[in-house]
Design an enzyme around this catalytic site. Structure first.
Site, PDB file in Angstrom:
ATOM      1  N   GLU A 220     -22.474   6.066 -44.958  1.00  0.00           N
ATOM      2  CA  GLU A 220     -21.157   6.434 -45.077  1.00  0.00           C
ATOM      3  C   GLU A 220     -21.278   4.853 -46.094  1.00  0.00           C
ATOM      4  O   GLU A 220     -19.829   4.612 -46.885  1.00  0.00           O
ATOM      5  CB  GLU A 220     -20.696   5.125 -44.261  1.00  0.00           C
ATOM      6  CG  GLU A 220     -19.811   6.276 -43.018  1.00  0.00           C
ATOM      7  CD  GLU A 220     -18.780   7.072 -43.189  1.00  0.00           C
ATOM      8  OE1 GLU A 220     -18.195   6.883 -44.151  1.00  0.00           O
ATOM      9  OE2 GLU A 220     -18.543   7.300 -42.205  1.00  0.00           O
TER      10      GLU A 220
ATOM     11  N   GLU B 234     -39.127  13.303 -30.036  1.00  0.00           N
ATOM     12  CA  GLU B 234     -39.344  11.808 -30.229  1.00  0.00           C
ATOM     13  C   GLU B 234     -40.249  11.518 -30.112  1.00  0.00           C
ATOM     14  O   GLU B 234     -40.781   9.973 -29.434  1.00  0.00           O
ATOM     15  CB  GLU B 234     -38.007  11.001 -29.446  1.00  0.00           C
ATOM     16  CG  GLU B 234     -38.707  11.757 -27.622  1.00  0.00           C
ATOM     17  CD  GLU B 234     -37.434  11.160 -27.367  1.00  0.00           C
ATOM     18  OE1 GLU B 234     -37.558  10.499 -25.935  1.00  0.00           O
ATOM     19  OE2 GLU B 234     -35.928  10.957 -27.360  1.00  0.00           O
TER      20      GLU B 234
END
Length: 270
Positions: A81, A112
């Site tokens: 953004e 992960e």
């Protein structure tokens, strides 16, 4: 290591399946209301980290978020953004997720738990001492994130984190930890809920405060935003009209000519 993983503690609510839709929504909302108060307690930590990010960016550095699952996705959302909102280069703020870009949409098994991949991912971005790396993990125990930040520490790269468990391995690994203790989730262990909301709020603060400090906002307006659709062009025209004495048509003409609100206003004043 002994620490209390509050994000995994049992929900305060029982028999969720017996609740009506109204009860479910009301109870989730009540839990959500506690999140900004938890973030407020971490404001001094957030301020310290933002100050460091601004310092490094003024020297030509970049910001990296690394995370797995929901945490990784939130980092990517915030990073992606920044260019359209503040008109900065796409590589100034970067989001890296365990498992690579395909993990944005679909979970990558065991990504992960990989203890070496984060540093490899960061090296591919030519990470340096000018940069800041923030690890995001609600649990504070994600190996991908922790080991990546350890390598950053070894290479004199400033590290921060956003986690929701006090005293977690992640919190004690990073130089500038941000710990937002939101407590047990409505659905036990579902840290995409309150913990995810807390992380999003903190990410909003980090990127927005940093960009304002770097001069990317004037007054209260996004004067460097990218004009990538009709809505943003219209917003830009109206911003120009609020800054200088021109009508919509003239403001639109100036925006088209100069390419940004800031340049249009400055160009007109000259």
């Amino acid at each position: 290591m002994n620490f209390t993983k509050t994000t995994e503690q049992s929900s305060k609510y029982e028999h969720l399946e017996k609740m009506s839709v109204s009860e479910l929504l009301s109870n989730i909302n009540n839990e959500d209301k506690t999140v900004p108060l938890a973030v407020e307690k971490a404001l001094p930590q957030i301020e310290t980290l933002v100050t460091k990010v601004v310092e490094k960016m003024k020297l030509g550095g970049r910001l990296f978020y690394i995370g797995a699952g929901t945490s990784g996705r939130l980092g990517i959302v915030d990073a992606s953004e920044c260019p359209p909102t503040f008109g900065v280069p796409f590589d100034l703020v970067n989001g890296i997720i365990a498992g690579g870009d395909k993990a944005i949409r679909k979970a990558v098994e065991n990504a992960e738990d990989n203890t070496t991949q984060a540093w490899i991912d960061l090296q591919e971005q030519n990470i340096s001492e000018n940069d800041v790396v923030i690890g995001i993990a609600a649990s504070g125990t994600t190996p991908y994130v922790i080991e990546g930040l350890k390598k950053c520490n070894e290479n004199n790269i400033i590290t921060g984190c956003i986690t929701c468990n006090e005293g977690s391995p992640l919190a004690i690994t990073t130089t500038f930890p941000i710990v937002v203790v939101v407590g047990p989730e409505f659905v036990t262990g579902s840290s995409r809920m309150k913990a995810g909301t807390a992380q999003k709020l903190v990410l909003n603060m980090i990127s927005t405060a940093t960009m304002i400090q770097l001069g990317k906002v004037k007054g209260n307006k996004m004067v460097d935003m990218q004009l990538s659709n009709d809505k943003l062009v219209d917003r830009g025209v109206k911003m120009i009209m609020s800054e200088i004495p021109v009508d919509y048509e003239k403001a639109s003409q100036l925006l088209k000519e100069f390419g940004s609100v800031r340049k249009a206003v400055d160009g007109f004043k000259k």
